[in-house]
Design an enzyme around this catalytic site. Structure first.
Site, mmCIF file in Angstrom:
data_model
loop_
_atom_site.group_PDB
_atom_site.id
_atom_site.type_symbol
_atom_site.label_atom_id
_atom_site.label_comp_id
_atom_site.label_asym_id
_atom_site.label_seq_id
_atom_site.Cartn_x
_atom_site.Cartn_y
_atom_site.Cartn_z
ATOM 1 N N SER A 106 0.814 -1.212 0.000
ATOM 2 C CA SER A 106 0.000 0.000 0.000
ATOM 3 C C SER A 106 0.849 1.265 0.000
ATOM 4 O O SER A 106 1.797 1.389 0.780
ATOM 5 C CB SER A 106 -0.904 -0.013 1.247
ATOM 6 O OG SER A 106 -1.327 1.279 1.592
ATOM 7 N N GLY A 107 0.465 2.229 -0.831
ATOM 8 C CA GLY A 107 1.108 3.530 -0.799
ATOM 9 C C GLY A 107 0.796 4.270 0.487
ATOM 10 O O GLY A 107 1.646 4.980 1.029
ATOM 11 N N ASP A 177 1.104 -0.317 -5.177
ATOM 12 C CA ASP A 177 0.439 0.958 -5.419
ATOM 13 C C ASP A 177 1.368 1.909 -6.171
ATOM 14 O O ASP A 177 2.411 2.309 -5.657
ATOM 15 C CB ASP A 177 0.064 1.548 -4.051
ATOM 16 C CG ASP A 177 -0.783 2.791 -4.134
ATOM 17 O OD1 ASP A 177 -0.895 3.366 -5.225
ATOM 18 O OD2 ASP A 177 -1.334 3.201 -3.086
ATOM 19 N N CYS A 215 -5.714 10.275 -0.740
ATOM 20 C CA CYS A 215 -6.222 8.946 -0.410
ATOM 21 C C CYS A 215 -7.622 8.832 -0.994
ATOM 22 O O CYS A 215 -8.382 9.806 -1.024
ATOM 23 C CB CYS A 215 -6.248 8.772 1.108
ATOM 24 S SG CYS A 215 -7.253 7.385 1.687
ATOM 25 N N LEU A 433 -11.458 -3.500 0.080
ATOM 26 C CA LEU A 433 -12.210 -3.777 1.304
ATOM 27 C C LEU A 433 -11.659 -2.863 2.400
ATOM 28 O O LEU A 433 -11.051 -3.302 3.368
ATOM 29 C CB LEU A 433 -12.055 -5.248 1.687
ATOM 30 C CG LEU A 433 -12.489 -6.260 0.616
ATOM 31 C CD1 LEU A 433 -11.844 -7.615 0.856
ATOM 32 C CD2 LEU A 433 -14.012 -6.381 0.585
ATOM 33 N N SER A 434 -11.894 -1.598 2.255
ATOM 34 C CA SER A 434 -11.137 -0.582 2.981
ATOM 35 C C SER A 434 -11.421 -0.537 4.481
ATOM 36 O O SER A 434 -12.574 -0.637 4.911
ATOM 37 C CB SER A 434 -11.431 0.800 2.389
ATOM 38 O OG SER A 434 -10.767 1.796 3.111
ATOM 39 N N PRO A 435 -10.369 -0.328 5.297
ATOM 40 C CA PRO A 435 -10.575 -0.082 6.724
ATOM 41 C C PRO A 435 -11.099 1.327 6.983
ATOM 42 O O PRO A 435 -11.418 1.664 8.125
ATOM 43 C CB PRO A 435 -9.170 -0.272 7.317
ATOM 44 C CG PRO A 435 -8.247 0.045 6.200
ATOM 45 C CD PRO A 435 -8.943 -0.420 4.948
ATOM 46 N N SER A 436 -11.197 2.150 5.936
ATOM 47 C CA SER A 436 -11.836 3.458 6.085
ATOM 48 C C SER A 436 -13.347 3.314 6.218
ATOM 49 O O SER A 436 -14.026 4.247 6.644
ATOM 50 C CB SER A 436 -11.507 4.352 4.881
ATOM 51 O OG SER A 436 -10.133 4.654 4.822
ATOM 52 N N THR A 466 -6.549 -2.598 2.216
ATOM 53 C CA THR A 466 -5.334 -1.814 1.993
ATOM 54 C C THR A 466 -4.447 -1.725 3.223
ATOM 55 O O THR A 466 -3.225 -1.867 3.133
ATOM 56 C CB THR A 466 -5.701 -0.384 1.551
ATOM 57 O OG1 THR A 466 -6.744 0.104 2.405
ATOM 58 C CG2 THR A 466 -6.161 -0.365 0.108
#
Length: 546
Positions: A106-107, A177, A215, A433-436, A466
Site C-alpha cells: 500500500s502507498g 500501489d 487517499c 475492502l477498505s478499513p476506512s 489496503t
C-alpha cells in the site's frame, strides 16, 4: 578487438537487422498469446524492440506476473476471489504466505511507515517515488530468502519424512500501489521499471491528478481527463514490454467520489461536467478575486462561494436539458427526453447542444466555466455512472479495473460490474475492502463474512484490505504495551509467547525463522562441514522450545 556477440554486436547492418527482425518476431509471438486477448497496444513490436538494449535480462517480475495472471484467470472463471491485505514488513509477508495467495503493498502504509525520505505523512503521494518500489523490494527479497531457507531445510530431511513437513509457497505475487505515476509519462515509465526490477507482479494506477492526489477516502480529489489516464496505462504496458515482463496493470478510477476535473479537453468527460444554469450570476472566480481585493479571507470567502453555488443551480448539461423539457409545453416530454438521450449519448458538449437545440427549438443556458475553482478546475458530477464511463474507456489498456468507493455498497458494486461487463464481459475487477469503512455499521457480521464471496460472483476476482497490516500491528502493539506497563512479563507470556506456541507460529523460534540454521549450513559448506561459531550450535537458547 571486441568479440562479435549479442551484447557487443557486429557493426554489419545486415547482422544488426537480422537480430532486430528475430526479436520483433519473438515479441509478436509473445503478444499473440491468449494472455493479451483483451489488450490494446497503440505501438508496434518494432517500436518496442528498438527501445531495448542488446543484453537480454530475465526479470523475476515476469515469473511472478505470469503466476498472478494464472491465479486471477482461475478465480475469475470460477467467480471466486483472491483476497489479501497490505503487508508492512518481512515477518508479516511470511505469515501471509501460509494462507493467502497474493500480497499487497500500500502507498498509504508506505507513506506513513516507510517513506524513502524517512518523513512520515498522510496518503498524498508526496513521498519520493522510490518509496513503494523499495518496499516491494524489501518484501520480495524476504520472500526469496525464506523460500531458500525452506528448501534447504526440507532437503536436509530424509525423503520419506518430507511429506509431513510444511511446504509453504513464500513466493506469493506482489501487487503494489503506483499512485498516479508520480509525474508525466516518462515518470510513469521509470516508476514501472523500478517496480519490475524490485519484483512486483502487478501495479495499480489511479486517474487522479498527481499534484492534488489524495487517499481514495479523502475529499478534494481532482481527476485527469480520460485520455491522460489511458496514456499512463499505455506507458506502463510499453515499459513492461520493453523489459519483457507480463506485469499486470490495474486501472483505478476515483470517479465515484471525485468532485473536480483538471480540464474539459476530453469529450468523453463532457456529460459529467457541471455548469451553472443561472444566467444572472457572474463567474465565481471573478467574485472571489473582487472579495479578496477588499480584504476578505477565510470563512468570508467560503461563505461567498457557498452562496454562489446555492444560486447557480449546478447541473450536468443532460440534466439541464431534461429540466428544460419538463418546464416546457411539449406534448410528449418522455419521448423527447428519450430521443435526446439516444442521440446525445457519448457526444461532446458541442454536439449535445446541437441535438438539444434541434429538439427544443432554442439554446439552453449552461456555463461550465462559471463555477470553476480558483485553481481552474471544472466541477464534476461524480458517481457510479461516471466511474463506469471511465472504466469502459480504460478496459482495453489494463488487466483489471478498480472503482474506489465511499462505502462497502454491494448494490453499487453490482451496478459498476454490470456496467463494465455489458461492454467488456471478460474484464477482471478489483475491490478495496477498505478499513476506512465502518464495517460494524455498514453490515451485520454474517454479511461481512459473505461479502468477499458475493463480490466474487460479480467478477471481483482480486480483493484487498489496503491497511490491515497497519491496523493489526497497531492493535497488538497497543494491547501488549498497555498490559506490559501493568503486569510486566506476564503480558508477554500470555499475549504473545504462549499463543505463539499454542498456535505453532514459526516465529516463536525466531532464530530459526530468521535463517540462522540456513546460514550455519552456508558456513559449514564453505569450511568443509565444521564450524565452531555456528549460531545454532550447543548453547542456543532456542532449545528451550523443543
Amino acid at each position: 578487438m571486441a568479440s562479435q556477440n549479442m551484447t557487443n554486436p557486429s557493426i554489419n547492418p545486415d547482422i544488426e537487422d537480422e537480430l532486430f527482425q528475430k526479436e520483433v518476431e519473438a515479441v509478436k509471438t509473445w503478444w499473440s498469446d491468449s494472455r493479451w486477448r483483451q489488450t490494446k497496444r497503440p505501438f508496434t513490436a518494432e517500436q518496442i524492440v528498438s527501445k531495448r538494449g542488446y543484453l537480454p535480462i530475465d526479470y523475476a517480475s515476469n515469473t511472478q506476473a505470469k503466476k498472478l495472471w494464472k491465479i486471477l484467470e482461475h478465480r475469475f472463471e470460477n467467480r471466486d476471489a483472491s483476497y489479501t491485505y497490505g503487508c508492512l514488513e518481512p515477518t508479516m509477508v511470511t505469515q501471509m504466505a501460509k494462507y493467502l495467495d497474493t500480497v499487497y503493498v500500500s502507498g498509504w502504509q508506505s507513506s506513513s511507515t516507510a517513506s524513502a525520505s524517512d518523513e512520515p505523512g498522510p496518503d498524498l503521494a508526496d513521498y519520493p517515488y522510490t518509496t513503494v518500489p523499495n518496499k516491494v523490494g524489501h518484501l520480495f527479497m524476504a520472500q526469496l530468502f525464506h523460500d531458500r531457507k525452506q528448501r534447504q531445510e526440507r532437503l536436509s530431511v530424509p525423503k520419506e519424512q518430507r511429506a509431513n513437513l510444511l511446504n509453504i509457497d513464500y513466493l506469493r505475487p506482489i501487487v503494489a500501489d503506483a499512485d498516479t505515476g508520480h509525474g508525466g509519462l516518462t515518470a510513469v515509465m521509470k516508476l514501472t521499471k523500478l517496480f519490475i526490477e524490485k519484483g512486483a507482479a502487478g501495479i495499480h494506477i489511479e486517474d487522479q491528478a498527481p499534484g492534488t492526489k489524495k487517499c481514495g477516502h479523502m475529499a478534494g480529489k481532482v481527476l485527469v481527463p480520460i485520455q491522460e489516464h489511458i496514456n499512463r496505462l499505455v506507458a506502463i504496458r510499453a515499459q513492461a514490454d520493453i523489459m519483457g515482463s507480463d506485469l499486470l496493470a490495474i486501472a483505478r478510477t476515483d470517479a465515484e467520489a471525485a468532485t473536480l476535473l483538471s480540464t474539459n479537453i476530453d469529450p468523453r468527460d463532457h456529460a459529467f461536467i457541471l455548469g451553472s444554469t443561472n444566467s444572472t450570476l457572474k463567474p465565481l472566480n471573478d467574485l472571489m478575486i473582487a472579495a479578496e481585493a477588499t480584504g476578505k479571507s477565510g470563512a468570508e470567502l467560503q461563505r461567498i462561494e457557498d452562496e454562489w453555488l446555492a444560486k447557480a443551480n449546478l447541473s450536468s448539461f443532460d440534466d439541464a436539458v431534461a429540466a428544460a423539457i419538463d418546464a416546457g409545453s411539449f406534448s410528449d416530454k418522455a419521448g423527447i427526453k428519450q430521443e435526446y438521450t439516444s442521440r446525445a449519448k457519448g457526444k461532446s458538449n458541442f454536439e449535445a447542444r446541437a441535438v438539444a437545440r434541434q429538439l427544443l427549438g432554442r439554446d439552453i443556458f449552461f456555463d461550465w466555466d462559471a463555477p470553476r475553482t480558483r485553481e481552474g478546475y471544472f466541477r464534476l458530477k461524480g458517481g457510479c455512472d461516471c466511474a463506469v464511463n471511465r472504466a469502459i474507456a480504460y478496459a482495453p489498456y489494463c488487466d483489471a479495473i478498480w472503482m474506489e468507493s465511499k462505502l462497502p455498497d454491494f448494490a453499487q458494486a453490482e451496478q459498476f460490474a454490470q456496467g463494465v461487463h455489458a461492454v467488456w464481459p471478460e474484464k477482471k475487477l478489483a475491490y478495496n475492502l477498505s478499513p476506512s469503512f465502518n464495517w460494524k455499521t455498514a453490515m451485520p457480521r454474517d454479511e461481512q463474512e459473505t461479502y468477499i464471496r458475493r463480490l466474487a460472483k460479480l467478477g471481483y476476482c482480486w480483493q484487498f484490505i489496503t491497511l490491515a497490516g497497519l491496523h493489526t500491528t497497531a492493535l497488538i502493539s497497543d494491547q501488549f504495551a498497555k498490559a506490559y506497563s501493568t503486569v510486566g512479563m506476564r503480558a508477554y507470556g500470555e499475549l504473545v509467547q504462549e499463543p505463539e506456541m499454542d498456535q505453532k507460529v514459526d516465529v516463536v523460534k525466531h532464530q530459526k525463522w530468521s535463517g540462522a540454521t540456513y546460514v550455519d549450513e552456508l558456513q559449514k559448506m564453505v569450511t568443509g562441514g565444521i564450524s565452531s561459531t555456528a549460531a545454532m550450535g550447543a548453547g542456543v537458547t532456542e532449545d528451550q522450545f523443543k
